[in-house]
Design an enzyme around this catalytic site. Structure first.
Site, mmCIF file in Angstrom:
data_model
loop_
_atom_site.group_PDB
_atom_site.id
_atom_site.type_symbol
_atom_site.label_atom_id
_atom_site.label_comp_id
_atom_site.label_asym_id
_atom_site.label_seq_id
_atom_site.Cartn_x
_atom_site.Cartn_y
_atom_site.Cartn_z
ATOM 1 N N HIS A 258 0.867 -1.181 0.000
ATOM 2 C CA HIS A 258 0.000 0.000 0.000
ATOM 3 C C HIS A 258 0.907 1.236 0.000
ATOM 4 O O HIS A 258 1.987 1.203 0.585
ATOM 5 C CB HIS A 258 -0.834 -0.054 1.277
ATOM 6 C CG HIS A 258 -1.943 0.943 1.366
ATOM 7 N ND1 HIS A 258 -1.730 2.249 1.708
ATOM 8 C CD2 HIS A 258 -3.286 0.808 1.173
ATOM 9 C CE1 HIS A 258 -2.892 2.885 1.729
ATOM 10 N NE2 HIS A 258 -3.852 2.039 1.410
ATOM 11 N N ASP B 114 2.910 -4.737 8.115
ATOM 12 C CA ASP B 114 1.689 -3.951 7.933
ATOM 13 C C ASP B 114 0.515 -4.907 8.124
ATOM 14 O O ASP B 114 0.219 -5.730 7.259
ATOM 15 C CB ASP B 114 1.696 -3.330 6.534
ATOM 16 C CG ASP B 114 0.396 -2.594 6.218
ATOM 17 O OD1 ASP B 114 -0.583 -2.729 6.981
ATOM 18 O OD2 ASP B 114 0.361 -1.890 5.194
ATOM 19 N N GLN C 244 -4.568 -5.397 6.944
ATOM 20 C CA GLN C 244 -5.529 -6.344 6.364
ATOM 21 C C GLN C 244 -5.469 -7.727 7.004
ATOM 22 O O GLN C 244 -6.166 -8.636 6.560
ATOM 23 C CB GLN C 244 -5.304 -6.483 4.845
ATOM 24 C CG GLN C 244 -5.511 -5.202 4.054
ATOM 25 C CD GLN C 244 -6.947 -4.691 4.101
ATOM 26 O OE1 GLN C 244 -7.875 -5.408 4.485
ATOM 27 N NE2 GLN C 244 -7.142 -3.446 3.712
ATOM 28 N N LYS D 244 -10.767 -0.614 10.412
ATOM 29 C CA LYS D 244 -10.898 -1.785 9.542
ATOM 30 C C LYS D 244 -11.263 -3.030 10.348
ATOM 31 O O LYS D 244 -11.307 -4.132 9.825
ATOM 32 C CB LYS D 244 -9.589 -2.035 8.785
ATOM 33 C CG LYS D 244 -9.236 -0.947 7.777
ATOM 34 C CD LYS D 244 -7.976 -1.326 7.015
ATOM 35 C CE LYS D 244 -7.328 -0.153 6.306
ATOM 36 N NZ LYS D 244 -8.031 0.230 5.080
ATOM 37 N N CYS E 298 -4.675 2.545 -3.782
ATOM 38 C CA CYS E 298 -3.426 3.019 -3.181
ATOM 39 C C CYS E 298 -2.266 2.079 -3.467
ATOM 40 O O CYS E 298 -1.389 1.886 -2.619
ATOM 41 C CB CYS E 298 -3.561 3.231 -1.678
ATOM 42 S SG CYS E 298 -4.776 4.450 -1.246
HETATM 43 C C1 LIG Z 1 -2.429 -3.010 3.490
HETATM 44 C C2 LIG Z 1 -2.787 -1.641 3.958
HETATM 45 N N1 LIG Z 1 -1.861 -0.875 4.560
HETATM 46 C C3 LIG Z 1 -2.145 0.346 5.014
HETATM 47 C C4 LIG Z 1 -3.398 0.894 4.880
HETATM 48 C C5 LIG Z 1 -3.635 2.285 5.385
HETATM 49 O O1 LIG Z 1 -4.525 2.283 6.429
HETATM 50 P P1 LIG Z 1 -5.013 3.663 7.071
HETATM 51 O O2 LIG Z 1 -5.622 4.444 5.949
HETATM 52 O O3 LIG Z 1 -5.998 3.273 8.104
HETATM 53 O O4 LIG Z 1 -3.807 4.337 7.611
HETATM 54 C C6 LIG Z 1 -4.391 0.138 4.282
HETATM 55 C C7 LIG Z 1 -5.769 0.691 4.137
HETATM 56 O O5 LIG Z 1 -6.285 1.002 3.116
HETATM 57 C C8 LIG Z 1 -4.084 -1.143 3.794
HETATM 58 O O6 LIG Z 1 -5.007 -1.896 3.176
#
Ligand SMILES: Cc1ncc(COP(=O)(O)O)c(C=O)c1O
Lengths: 144, 407
Positions: free
Chosen positions: B120, B197, B200, B223, B361
């Site tokens: 991401h 990370d 998910q 989430k 993203c």
């Molecule tokens: C794999 C992953 N990392 C990071 C994020 C970023 O999360 P947040 O927008 O809550 O900071 C997301 C969310 O879209 C994600 O799916």
């Protein structure tokens, strides 16, 4: 169905067979823009001489709305003076902001895109090619 | 797991969109909150709201107990040895940036940071910037054609120069569940730190930081049935000790003079200013809710729904599914012929179906897939097979509407 309001015949037709969809060899200006939200991309080519848009084409990839909007835009401004093009652009941008259309004549087929305003998240798709045009012919005007 | 009972807990799911029952298939972006979370937030706001750690009065005591209780709950939920290793942040993105800035001070010219092409943007750009600031080199693990990491390349990539590996546990696009264990044991050989990370993974499956042995783990409350604005950075104690605070101010100091100050101990030194207590309360209630159902059961349900979805969508001519067939996290990313994902999502929305369309993203991953954008349907504990049926049906309708040129 509300969808028919968005995807009017004219739009689908321009999406399937976009007009002026090619690179312009003797372009005097070209500009590439991407929509950071979706990655849609457009490159606008124009040959401008004596304050007139002699020819205008585009390449790009994107959704039906952005592609049809680009195709319709090239048809609307080709051969027009810069002043005329700026005026069409202002009318179009006004329509996308939901303002009442004063001059149907000026917008012509572009009126088909009026349904986009009922789908606020898609407005940015329709204005992407116009933002490219603005940067070329009216850089002092504020972006949408 | 009784999904129809679970659905009763989520008021937001029971509404009509364009005259159709809402089918919410965008939980990977933001999940929905059960009544117990909504109520916990309301109770806190009604009865206990006040500042933490500073007050001698009763409300202050209650707020502090809520906040620190939430921290302890998070620690138990992910198997952290101590609550002090749980730092509250706004979201996954903030957790990654905190580590990239703060722990990043330990990075020197020539050091290597190893990532994957499926990250991401939140787990890519902070490291890009760190590499630029400190003169480090960014490296990427190659992917196999199904989007899984090519482990055979790891010995070549993980060397003495590798200082940090940042990798997503589950891909938000491909659904790939990455072999974190293998990556971490390779990292241990060379003394590299590993940042996972968990945005998910933590909401969808049991995750135990002790079993994983990761150095850092980040995830977002919104989430996992919690509210927005609260997230977690977990760190190993020695890794957190290698970090200087990034933000300075109240709540994070022990003694202050006009010229200098000392920091509080972990975790407070990383939590400058008044924290998001109501967010922590909501997150704690979300963890209670998930724990009550059991993360194993939630994971099993999502696996079943996902398998069902893959099977159903594959049958639709023109559908291309990205990522491995199985195992995968609870989402399916696809395209429908040459119909642009925006157009697909607009038609689905008219059917009451909420999906995500775009690059999610993950622009580098889109380039790797060689598509400008994709459609993503993502699932959670409240998703039913009937909703997947409705999705498949709506996709058929979308094809009809756009008519031409599809399989
Ligand atoms: C794999 C992953 N990392 C990071 C994020 C970023 O999360 P947040 O927008 O809550 O900071 C997301 C969310 O879209 C994600 O799916």
């Amino acid at each position: 169905m509300a969808l028919d309001d968005l995807y009017r015949e004219v739009i689908m037709e321009h999406y399937r067979s976009p007009r002026n969809f090619r690179e312009l060899d003797d372009a005097t200006v070209s500009l590439t823009l991407t929509n950071p939200l979706c990655g849609d991309e457009i490159t606008l080519y124009a040959r401008i001489a004596d304050d007139r848009i002699e020819d205008v084409t585009f390449l790009g990839r994107g959704c039906s709305i952005s592609q049809a909007s680009a195709s319709l835009m090239t048809e609307a401004i080709k051969g027009k003076s810069l002043d005329e093009a700026v005026s069409i652009m202002s009318d179009f941008r006004g329509m996308m902001r939901g303002e009442p259309v004063e001059d149907d004549e000026s917008l012509g087929d572009l009126l088909a895109l009026s349904g986009v305003t009922k789908f606020p998240v898609r407005v940015k798709c329709a204005v992407l090619p116009w933002e490219a045009l603005r940067q070329v012919i009216a850089p002092d005007q504020t972006p949408e | 797991m009784n999904v129809s009972l679970i659905r009763k807990d989520f008021p937001i799911l029971h509404q009509r969109i364009h005259g159709k029952s809402l089918i919410y298939l965008d939980s990977a972006a933001t999940s929905q909150m059960p009544l117990s979370v909504i109520k916990a937030i309301e109770e806190y706001a009604r009865n206990d709201n006040s500042n933490v750690h500073r007050a001698i009065h009763t409300l202050g005591e209650r707020a502090t107990a809520h906040y620190e209780g939430a921290r302890a709950k998070v620690a138990r939920f992910i198997g952290a040895p101590a609550p002090q290793q749980v730092i509250f942040v706004r979201n996954t993105t903030e957790a990654i940036n905190l580590v990239a800035w703060s722990w990043g001070m330990n990075i020197h010219p020539g050091d290597e940071l190893l990532l994957t092409p499926m990250e991401h943007h939140s787990n890519l750009i902070p490291w890009q910037q760190l590499a630029r600031r400190r003169g480090a080199k960014l490296m990427f693990m190659p992917l196999r054609s199904d989007g899984t990491i090519d482990l055979q390349e790891l010995p070549r990539l993980i060397t003495k120069k590798t200082r940090l590996i940042a990798v997503t546990h589950v891909s938000n696009v491909l659904g790939v569940i990455n072999p974190i264990q293998e990556i971490i044991s390779a990292a241990r050989q060379v003394g590299a730190r590993v940042f996972v990370d968990g945005a998910q993974s933590v909401p969808h499956m049991p995750v135990d930081v002790k079993a994983l042995d990761c150095d850092f783990l980040a995830f977002s409350g919104h989430k996992m049935c919690g509210p927005m604005g609260i997230g977690v950075l977990y760190g190993k104690a020695d890794a957190l000790e290698e970090m200087e605070p990034l933000m300075f101010g109240g709540e994070m100091i022990s003694t202050v003079s006009l010229e200098t100050a000392d920091w509080k101990e972990l975790p407070w030194r990383f939590e400058a200013g008044t924290p998001n207590v109501v967010g922590a309360v909501g997150l704690a209630a979300a963890i209670d809710y998930l724990t009550e159902l059991g993360m194993d059961s939630i994971h099993a349900h999502e696996q079943q729904i996902t398998r069902y979805a893959v099977r159903l969508l594959k049958r639709i001519p023109g559908v291309t599914i990205y990522g491995p067939e199985h195992p995968r996290g609870g989402l399916v990313t696809f395209n429908l012929g040459d119909i642009h994902p925006h157009d697909v999502a607009t038609v689905l929305d008219q059917e009451g179906i909420a999906v995500r369309a775009g690059h999610h993203c993950c622009q580098p991953l889109m380039r790797w897939l060689d598509v400008p954008a994709t459609v993503r349907a993502s699932f959670y504990l409240y998703t039913t097979e009937a909703e997947i049926d409705a999705l498949a049906h709506a996709l058929e309708k979308t094809k009809e509407f756009f008519g031409h040129g599809i399989g």
